[in-house]
Every structure is written in C-alpha cells, then in structure tokens.
Design a protein around this motif. Structure first.
Motif, short mmCIF file in Angstrom:
data_model
loop_
_atom_site.label_atom_id
_atom_site.label_comp_id
_atom_site.label_asym_id
_atom_site.label_seq_id
_atom_site.Cartn_x
_atom_site.Cartn_y
_atom_site.Cartn_z
N GLY A 163 8.37 7.72 -4.75
CA GLY A 163 9.50 6.79 -4.79
C GLY A 163 10.39 6.74 -3.57
N GLN A 164 11.08 7.81 -3.26
CA GLN A 164 12.05 7.81 -2.18
C GLN A 164 11.38 7.63 -0.82
OE1 GLN A 164 14.34 11.40 -2.56
NE2 GLN A 164 15.47 10.68 -4.36
N ILE A 165 10.21 8.23 -0.63
CA ILE A 165 9.52 8.09 0.65
C ILE A 165 9.07 6.65 0.85
CG2 ILE A 165 7.53 8.88 1.99
CD1 ILE A 165 7.65 11.52 0.50
N ALA A 166 8.61 6.00 -0.22
CA ALA A 166 8.20 4.59 -0.11
C ALA A 166 9.38 3.70 0.24
CB ALA A 166 7.56 4.15 -1.43
N ILE B 5 10.89 -5.83 -2.03
CA ILE B 5 10.36 -6.34 -3.30
C ILE B 5 8.92 -5.86 -3.51
CG2 ILE B 5 9.68 -8.44 -4.53
CD1 ILE B 5 12.11 -9.81 -3.25
N SER B 6 8.12 -5.90 -2.44
CA SER B 6 6.73 -5.44 -2.55
C SER B 6 6.66 -3.97 -2.94
CB SER B 6 5.99 -5.67 -1.22
OG SER B 6 5.97 -7.04 -0.89
N VAL B 7 7.51 -3.16 -2.32
CA VAL B 7 7.51 -1.73 -2.64
C VAL B 7 7.91 -1.51 -4.10
CG1 VAL B 7 8.67 0.47 -2.19
CG2 VAL B 7 7.90 -0.95 -0.29
N ILE B 8 8.94 -2.21 -4.56
CA ILE B 8 9.41 -2.03 -5.94
C ILE B 8 8.33 -2.43 -6.94
CG2 ILE B 8 11.06 -2.87 -7.65
CD1 ILE B 8 13.10 -3.12 -5.35
N ALA C 61 0.83 -1.21 0.00
CA ALA C 61 0.00 0.00 0.00
C ALA C 61 0.86 1.26 0.00
CB ALA C 61 -0.93 0.00 1.21
N GLY C 62 1.97 1.22 0.75
CA GLY C 62 2.88 2.37 0.75
C GLY C 62 3.50 2.59 -0.62
#
Length: 534
Positions: free
Chosen positions: A124-127, A170-173, A117-118
């Motif tokens: 990008g950078q904040i996530a 991996i989830s964030v990417i 969700a994030g």
C-alpha cells in the motif's frame, strides 16, 4: 483417493513480474523500431531526438537484462527491488515523454501502465509513494520546460500534467483494491482447499480402518477401489491390481445382482480351500454405473448373534431349570424312599429303578442346559498349540480312571500359534475326546485317540483334529449331528456337540465332521488366524 494440490500460502509476484518485464521489453523494441524507421517523426523524439534515442536504447537494454535475469534465476523479489525497477521505468518513460513534447504527448500515458503494475506488485504505502514520485516528476518536467522557455505559448501542458498525475493515483488505488480482493479470494480458496484435503484424508483413513470391506466396480466390472478389510477378506493382500474374475463366485453374484437388482445368497466363500465366510451386499452409486460392494466377516456377525442368543437363552433356561428342579428333586427323593421299603415287590422295585435312572437323565439335561446358558463371553488368547495340547492330554488322562488306561497320541511338531479362549477350548476338546473314547474300537497296539494340530497350507490357519477308530457317523445322522438334543443313545442329552459348535463359533472357529484319507472318523476344528482381530 485423489488429493488436492495446495495453493501457495504466500503471495509470489514472480510470474506477474516476468510477464510485465516481457511487456516492457517489447515496448522498448517497438519504440526503437518506430523511431529508427521514422514512422512517426512528429511524435517520437520531435523535440530532442538524441535524448529519445539514448533513453529508448537504455530502456530496452535494461528490460532485456531483466528478462534474462528472471529467466536464469527464479526468485521472489523484495519490495526494494520492485520499487527500484518501477522507479527506473518511470525515469525512462519521463525522458521519452520529455524528448517528445512533454506531458501533452501520448507517451506520458505509459506511466499509467507502470502505476497499475506497481499497485499490484507493491504494498500500500510503497505503491502510493511511487505514484506520488511519478506525479511530481511529471509536474517537475513541465515546470522545467516552462523555466527553460521550451514550453509552447498557450500550451495546456500543466493541465495535462495534473490530469496525468491524478490518473496515476487513480490507477494505483483501483489496482490496489483489485489485488487485495484477489489475495483475499486466494486465501479463502487456500483455506477451503486445506479443509477439503483434511476431510478427504480423514475419510480415506476411516474407510481404510473400517472392518467392513468396501469395493467399487466401474461399469465394466473392473475393481477401481478397495480398502484393507476387503483385501483381507478376499485374500488380495499380494495383488495390487486384482480382477473380479479372480473370484468366480463373487463375479457370479455381482452379475446376478446387476441383472435382477436382487441380492443373491449373501454368503461367499472367499477361497475354495478356506472355511472363511464373507457376507456380501450390493448398492448402486449415484454417479455413473459404478457398483458398491460391502463385505463383512460372517464369522464375526455369527459371533455377535451367538452372544445375543446365549444371553436370551440364559434368562429363559435359568427360570425353567428352577421350576423343573424342585419337582424333580421331590420325585427323586420319593423314588429313593420307595426303594428302601423292604416289602416292596420286585416288579415295583424295577419301576423305581426306571424312575431313578430317568430322573438322573433329566437332571443331567438340566445341568447341560444351565452350563450352556451360564457360559461366559469368550476371551480369545494366543495359544501355542504344540505346547498346550500335550499338557491338556496329561491333565485329561489324570482325571480318568486308571483302570480304563485310555491312550491318546499327540501330533504337533512345529510351533503352531492359534487364538481361542483357553477354558472353552479345553471344554470342547474334553467333550470331543469323551465322545471319541466312547465310540472308538481301535485295533491292537493303536492309540484310542489321535489329537493332531497343524497349519493349513492353503489358508495358513491353524487346526486341531480329534481322530478316533470307531465306525463314525452314518450319512443319515450326519445332517443332524450338531442339532441340540439330537443323540443316538438313550442315556445321552444330545447337547454335547451342540455346545462344542457354539463354543467354536463364539471364538470365530468352525467345527466340522469329516473322514481322514485313511477313512477314520475325525472332528476338525478350523481355528481363526492368530493375527485376526476379534
């Protein structure tokens, strides 16, 4: 025409955040019910039940408060607010995980949902910073358990914490990439929607500004669309939902075309009380059973054809007149010389007079033809007939022989606006007045002619009537009245009324012959509406 609904130009995560907050609230309630009901005592809060209870209650209350806030106040949250919400969730999930056995428990994988969700809601950078914090907190929790000797012997907690941290990144990417693709598609769709909307507006404006009337009928012959030109040509200006039955003549032509697929007579009289003529053509639309109708002002078409005809006629008559005039001048000169011969017998003098009179007649015909061919293109102007007609009568009478003393009465009381070329209108009325005075036989104390101007009550079009007191035109001559070279006199050229009719048509007016209610002979000029574009 139906227009497109524009897509939001800026990315607003409000709806996604609200759905995600519902999920977190439901998750907190389910965990609380499972813990209180002792459904999984060996999983939830097995190492520290008190901490688990406080964490799950606080987590649930926080989520319920967030849901209520989002329900009452619709806002676009900033990146700081979103980051704070996700950070609080990470702390709460790590507390639940710590009280349930650490990174080795299944509760740690709830962090993957928060990371996904994030990745969608944060830039990008904040996530990635959020993912790094989550990984550090998970590893720190494992290190803390190792320092406090609460970590079981031969435990794979560090391996689980590392795997969980890697999965968070991996989830964030993955979700960052998917979100960018969605945003790119959204922008492309927005651009295409704006382009389509502009094309639609442009097409609608073109159709509305066309001088050709457009009308669309569905399979039941209901009018579904018509533009401004069609509204003016058919007189639909005051009717927002017109029906085809309102124009029986048009309905008959439509039904005939639908049965035979052959165009009937293309000329339509828009109103029985109007002299406006509309040219009608039909076509079948590709979609469904819709019928497309094209409506054109036949007067404008006639005017254009008239200009082309006059241009061709001018070139032809100029060459013919030049070839005829030279021998005609020689014949006239020779006849004059013969008439001056004193020894010429009386019978021969009569023949010379016949030659002279017919020479003058032929010359007059040539002059009329040249006048017709040299006629310039009309330049219609706005005219106040109630002011212009008295001045015309005064100028016309001033040019006449005072011995004749013709009388012309003018009836034009109200302000009457019309559109006509001033010089050509003067030429038309001069010819009609000459004809009227030639054939008029007025009773005592009556004017020789009556010029009446007014506005038709049905069509709101101005008109001029030239009324005389003669016997009028016979029925057998009426159908040939405006034909060129048709005349009932031996001395006439037969071009006067033909020229008048041509001049009227070049100004989108109509010249007709009729009888008045009193039975008097009348030439009726139906002028174009003063607001009509020519």
């Amino acid at each position: 025409m139906k227009s497109f609904t524009p897509i939001a130009s800026s990315y607003n995560p409000f709806e996604l955040l609200r759905v995600y907050t519902f999920y977190r609230t439901l998750l907190g309630i389910v965990l609380l019910i499972m813990f209180q009901g002792q459904l999984t005592p060996n999983v939830l809060g097995m190492t520290n039940p008190t901490l688990f209870l406080y964490a799950v209650v606080g987590y649930t209350i926080f989520n319920i408060s967030t849901v209520l806030l989002l329900w009452k106040v619709r806002f676009s949250p900033s990146q700081k607010i979103l980051f704070s919400l996700f950070f609080i969730e990470i702390i709460a999930v790590v507390a639940l995980m710590h009280s349930s056995g650490g990174a080795s428990s299944a509760l740690g994988y709830l962090l993957l949902v928060a990371a996904a969700a994030g990745g969608m809601l944060l830039r990008g950078q904040i996530a990635f910073f959020l993912a790094a914090l989550a990984s550090l907190i998970v590893i720190s929790e494992t290190v803390y358990r190792a320092i406090t000797d609460t970590l079981p012997t031969n435990s794979n907690a560090f391996f689980s914490a590392g795997i969980l941290g890697a999965l968070i990144f991996i989830s964030v990417i993955i979700f960052q990439y998917l979100t960018k693709k969605i945003l790119t598609s959204n922008q492309e769709a927005l651009s295409q929607a704006h382009h389509a909307e502009n094309l639609q507006k442009m097409a609608q404006q073109i159709v509305e500004r066309m001088r050709t009337g457009i009308m669309v009928l569905d399979k039941e012959n209901n009018i579904t669309m018509f533009n401004n030109a069609a509204s003016k040509l058919l007189g639909l200006a005051n009717n927002n939902s017109p029906q085809l039955s309102g124009s029986p003549e048009l309905q008959e032509k439509v039904e005939h075309w639908q049965r035979t697929r052959k165009n009937p007579s293309p000329i339509l009289h828009a109103d029985s009380d109007s002299n406006d003529e509309v040219k009608v053509n039909f076509a079948k639309l590709d979609q469904g059973e819709n019928t497309l109708i094209f409506l054109e002002d036949n007067r404008a078409i006639t005017q254009q054809a008239q200009q082309l005809k006059l241009a061709s006629l001018g070139r032809l008559t100029a060459s013919i007149a030049h070839e005829i005039r030279n021998p005609l001048a020689a014949i006239s000169h020779a006849s004059q010389l013969l008439s001056e011969d004193s020894e010429l017998p009386a019978s021969d003098k009569r023949l010379v007079e016949i030659i002279g009179s017919h020479t003058k007649r032929v010359n007059q015909i040539i002059e009329n033809i040249l006048q017709l061919s040299r006629r310039r293109i009309s330049n219609p102007q706005a005219i106040r007939l109630d002011e212009w007609l008295p001045k015309f009568i005064s100028d016309y009478l001033a040019a006449k022989n005072p011995k004749d003393k013709p009388l012309i009465d003018c009836i034009a009381a109200d302000p009457i606006l019309a559109k006509f070329d001033v010089g050509q209108l003067q030429q038309v009325l001069t010819n009609l007045c000459d004809n009227g005075l030639r054939y008029s036989h007025p009773p005592a104390n009556c004017p020789h002619l009556v010029l009446e101007a007014g506005i038709d009550a049905n069509t709101q079009q101005p008109f001029i009537k030239v009324i005389d007191f003669g016997d009028g035109i016979s029925k057998e001559n009426l159908e040939h009245l405006f034909e060129p070279f048709f005349t009932t006199e031996n001395t006439g050229s037969g071009l006067g009324l033909y020229i008048c009719k041509e001049l009227c048509e070049s100004n989108q007016a109509l010249l007709t012959y009729e009888r008045t209610h009193e039975g008097l002979s009348c030439f009726h000029i139906h002028l174009a509406h003063p607001d009509k574009i020519m």
